[in-house]
Design a protein around this motif. Structure first.
Motif, PDB file in Angstrom:
ATOM      1  N   VAL A 296       0.843  -1.187   0.000  1.00 19.54           N
ATOM      2  CA  VAL A 296       0.000   0.000   0.000  1.00 19.54           C
ATOM      3  C   VAL A 296       0.881   1.240   0.000  1.00 19.54           C
ATOM      4  N   THR A 297       0.483   2.253  -0.779  1.00 23.02           N
ATOM      5  CA  THR A 297       1.224   3.505  -0.889  1.00 23.02           C
ATOM      6  C   THR A 297       0.368   4.661  -0.403  1.00 23.02           C
ATOM      7  N   HIS A 298       0.947   5.475   0.467  1.00 24.64           N
ATOM      8  CA  HIS A 298       0.238   6.585   1.092  1.00 24.64           C
ATOM      9  C   HIS A 298       0.212   7.807   0.188  1.00 24.64           C
ATOM     10  N   THR A 299      -0.938   8.506   0.151  1.00 25.97           N
ATOM     11  CA  THR A 299      -1.049   9.776  -0.557  1.00 25.97           C
ATOM     12  C   THR A 299      -1.327  10.920   0.409  1.00 25.97           C
ATOM     13  N   SER A 300      -2.237  10.709   1.359  1.00 26.01           N
ATOM     14  CA  SER A 300      -2.543  11.743   2.351  1.00 26.01           C
ATOM     15  C   SER A 300      -3.123  11.106   3.600  1.00 26.01           C
ATOM     16  N   GLY A 301      -3.214  11.896   4.681  1.00 29.35           N
ATOM     17  CA  GLY A 301      -3.766  11.396   5.937  1.00 29.35           C
ATOM     18  C   GLY A 301      -2.793  10.489   6.663  1.00 29.35           C
ATOM     19  N   THR A 302      -3.347   9.533   7.408  1.00 31.26           N
ATOM     20  CA  THR A 302      -2.532   8.601   8.196  1.00 31.26           C
ATOM     21  C   THR A 302      -3.044   7.183   7.992  1.00 31.26           C
ATOM     22  N   LEU A 303      -2.122   6.268   7.728  1.00 26.79           N
ATOM     23  CA  LEU A 303      -2.438   4.854   7.583  1.00 26.79           C
ATOM     24  C   LEU A 303      -1.679   4.071   8.646  1.00 26.79           C
ATOM     25  N   VAL A 304      -2.353   3.120   9.260  1.00 29.02           N
ATOM     26  CA  VAL A 304      -1.698   2.193  10.181  1.00 29.02           C
ATOM     27  C   VAL A 304      -1.881   0.794   9.607  1.00 29.02           C
ATOM     28  N   VAL A 305      -0.771   0.185   9.211  1.00 32.20           N
ATOM     29  CA  VAL A 305      -0.799  -1.104   8.510  1.00 32.20           C
ATOM     30  C   VAL A 305      -0.275  -2.183   9.446  1.00 32.20           C
ATOM     31  N   THR A 306      -1.020  -3.286   9.570  1.00 35.14           N
ATOM     32  CA  THR A 306      -0.593  -4.412  10.397  1.00 35.14           C
ATOM     33  C   THR A 306      -0.745  -5.705   9.605  1.00 35.14           C
ATOM     34  N   ASP A 307      -0.254  -6.811  10.197  1.00 34.33           N
ATOM     35  CA  ASP A 307      -0.552  -8.117   9.619  1.00 34.33           C
ATOM     36  C   ASP A 307      -2.011  -8.467   9.942  1.00 34.33           C
ATOM     37  N   ILE A 308      -2.461  -9.643   9.540  1.00 35.95           N
ATOM     38  CA  ILE A 308      -3.877  -9.955   9.707  1.00 35.95           C
ATOM     39  C   ILE A 308      -4.267 -10.258  11.151  1.00 35.95           C
ATOM     40  N   ASN A 309      -3.293 -10.277  12.047  1.00 30.02           N
ATOM     41  CA  ASN A 309      -3.582 -10.428  13.471  1.00 30.02           C
ATOM     42  C   ASN A 309      -3.551  -9.092  14.210  1.00 30.02           C
ATOM     43  N   SER A 310      -3.512  -7.973  13.443  1.00 29.18           N
ATOM     44  CA  SER A 310      -3.436  -6.616  14.015  1.00 29.18           C
ATOM     45  C   SER A 310      -2.161  -6.420  14.815  1.00 29.18           C
ATOM     46  N   GLN A 311      -1.070  -7.050  14.386  1.00 21.16           N
ATOM     47  CA  GLN A 311       0.222  -6.936  15.046  1.00 21.16           C
ATOM     48  C   GLN A 311       1.263  -6.373  14.082  1.00 21.16           C
ATOM     49  N   ASN A 312       2.427  -5.957  14.654  1.00 20.41           N
ATOM     50  CA  ASN A 312       3.565  -5.461  13.859  1.00 20.41           C
ATOM     51  C   ASN A 312       3.180  -4.248  13.010  1.00 20.41           C
ATOM     52  N   SER A 313       2.649  -3.221  13.652  1.00 16.59           N
ATOM     53  CA  SER A 313       2.100  -2.073  12.931  1.00 16.59           C
ATOM     54  C   SER A 313       3.191  -1.202  12.314  1.00 16.59           C
ATOM     55  N   VAL A 314       2.856  -0.629  11.169  1.00 16.12           N
ATOM     56  CA  VAL A 314       3.676   0.360  10.475  1.00 16.12           C
ATOM     57  C   VAL A 314       2.783   1.555  10.185  1.00 16.12           C
ATOM     58  N   THR A 315       3.255   2.766  10.501  1.00 15.11           N
ATOM     59  CA  THR A 315       2.473   3.981  10.285  1.00 15.11           C
ATOM     60  C   THR A 315       2.999   4.735   9.067  1.00 15.11           C
ATOM     61  N   LEU A 316       2.101   5.090   8.161  1.00 16.01           N
ATOM     62  CA  LEU A 316       2.432   5.874   6.974  1.00 16.01           C
ATOM     63  C   LEU A 316       1.722   7.219   7.084  1.00 16.01           C
ATOM     64  N   ASP A 317       2.481   8.311   7.139  1.00 15.19           N
ATOM     65  CA  ASP A 317       1.862   9.628   7.266  1.00 15.19           C
ATOM     66  C   ASP A 317       2.542  10.683   6.402  1.00 15.19           C
ATOM     67  N   VAL A 318       3.363  10.243   5.461  1.00 14.81           N
ATOM     68  CA  VAL A 318       4.014  11.143   4.508  1.00 14.81           C
ATOM     69  C   VAL A 318       3.749  10.613   3.104  1.00 14.81           C
ATOM     70  N   ALA A 319       3.385  11.516   2.198  1.00 12.92           N
ATOM     71  CA  ALA A 319       3.064  11.106   0.834  1.00 12.92           C
ATOM     72  C   ALA A 319       4.208  10.305   0.215  1.00 12.92           C
TER      73      ALA A 319
END
Length: 390
Positions: free
Chosen positions: A243-266
């Motif tokens: 997934v590629t961020h364009t705007s806003g804030t994304l919080v990406v995890t595996d399917i168990n809602s673990q190992n989160s990565v935050t994307l907040d820069v285009a």
């Protein structure tokens, strides 16, 4: 053709996979054709999965578990019980046996409409009925959208939130709710396979500054929490997601809602390999950009990029017509479909010209001349399609 049949039982096939929590059992399917492209059906307490080749897997007593096990493949891609339910036709309404609340197939809740469609695009409703999708068609909560090899669809929710699905894709619109006065807003989709685009509508403005994710997109390898955002993503034929961020804030995890990565820069990108934690890069790779280009519908035009009002007005329809023409030029759509749309546009132009000339001079010859111009327009469109395919 009649395919092979497999029977998966608890004794032999329930196993733990790295992508799934140890406390939650899983059943391994033979390959991705069952997980990402298989048709689900309930037979008593058993889950029946049929892949496109006609091979059948029967998961014994799947519906007797509370909750049912995850479905996984050897690579680590998986579908939670919630994802299975989203892609399972509920022909008997609330009789589908899942733990937790279920949505009745008899209660159709409108959530949005189709703003642009091209090529082979179908929708499967909660009751299992399927029909071809066209521009302006209403979308309902629980609808599953399926695109063919040269098709794509653009949809807009009631608040203006946009969700697009590219070719060879399948996505379930599992939830949408928006009430500005009550401060309620939620959008959920599950993308089984294909390229997808999301852009928040009024729902993003409603929760501006909040740490709460108002929208969620789930794939066989990732959960994407969304706050006031725009993004592009791809789920490939193995369940691998990026997934590629364009705007806003994304919080990406595996399917168990673990190992989160935050994307907040285009431009920030998260790659979620199957069976492994999400990774982070400051920009998509050349290969990922190529995948996005090949998998996503054409970008919105200025005419499409209007405000979040979804009322059916003449101006909106005119903008959609121009968007159709633009998309037809860019998309690798089926020749017959492209020619059919071009013919419709040519006939419309001929009628409009004929009416104008009749009003000015009232002579029949002008109308015949306009019909000839319309035919030339159709021939030009057919020539453009032929050149695009070559």
């Amino acid at each position: 053709m009649e395919g092979r049949a497999y029977t998966l039982s608890e004794d032999t096939d329930i196993q733990s996979e790295p992508i799934v929590e140890r406390s939650h059992p899983s059943v391994q399917l033979p390959d991705a054709s069952f997980l990402l492209h298989g048709a689900f059906e309930q037979d008593g307490f058993d889950l029946v999965v049929t892949n496109p080749s006609g091979e059948v897997v029967v998961v014994d007593d799947y519906f007797s578990f509370n909750p049912p096990p995850n479905l996984v493949i050897a690579s680590g891609s998986g579908m939670s019980p919630e994802m299975v339910r989203a892609f399972l036709p509920q022909r008997f309404g609330d009789d589908v046996q899942f733990a937790g609340p279920a949505t009745s197939a008899a209660s159709a809740i409108e959530i949005g409409k189709v703003t642009l469609v091209f090529g082979d695009v179908r929708v499967r409703h909660l009751d299992g009925t399927e029909e071809k999708l066209g521009r302006g068609d209403i979308l309902y909560k629980g609808d599953v959208i399926i695109t063919g090899g040269r098709g794509f669809v653009k949809a807009q929710m009631l608040d203006g939130t946009r969700f697009h699905l590219g070719k060879n894709g399948e996505a379930a619109l599992t939830d949408f709710e928006y009430n500005e006065a009550a401060k309620i807003g939620n959008f959920e989709a599950m993308v089984r396979v294909g390229g997808f685009h999301y852009k928040s509508g009024k729902i993003g403005k409603l929760f501006a500054g909040s740490s709460r994710s108002h929208s969620t997109i789930t794939t066989p390898s990732a959960i994407i929490g969304i706050r006031g955002s725009e993004l592009d993503g791809v789920v490939d034929q193995t369940g691998h997601t990026f997934v590629t961020h364009t705007s806003g804030t994304l919080v990406v995890t595996d399917i168990n809602s673990q190992n989160s990565v935050t994307l907040d820069v285009a431009g920030h990108t998260s790659d979620i390999p199957v069976g492994a934690p999400p990774t982070f890069t400051i920009a998509p790779s050349a290969q990922q950009l190529q995948q996005l280009s090949a998998s996503l519908p054409p970008a919105d035009t200025d005419d499409e990029d209007t405000d979040d009002d979804t009322d059916d007005t003449q101006d909106d329809d005119a903008g959609d017509d121009e968007a159709d023409a633009s998309a037809a030029d860019e998309a690798p759509a089926d020749d017959d479909v492209a020619v059919e749309e071009a013919e419709g546009e040519g006939e419309g132009e001929g009628e409009a010209d004929g009416e104008e000339d009749a009003g000015d001079e009232g002579e029949e010859d002008d109308s015949e001349s306009d019909d000839a111009d319309s035919a030339e327009d159709v021939e030009d469109a057919e020539s453009d399609v032929a050149e695009g395919d070559t």
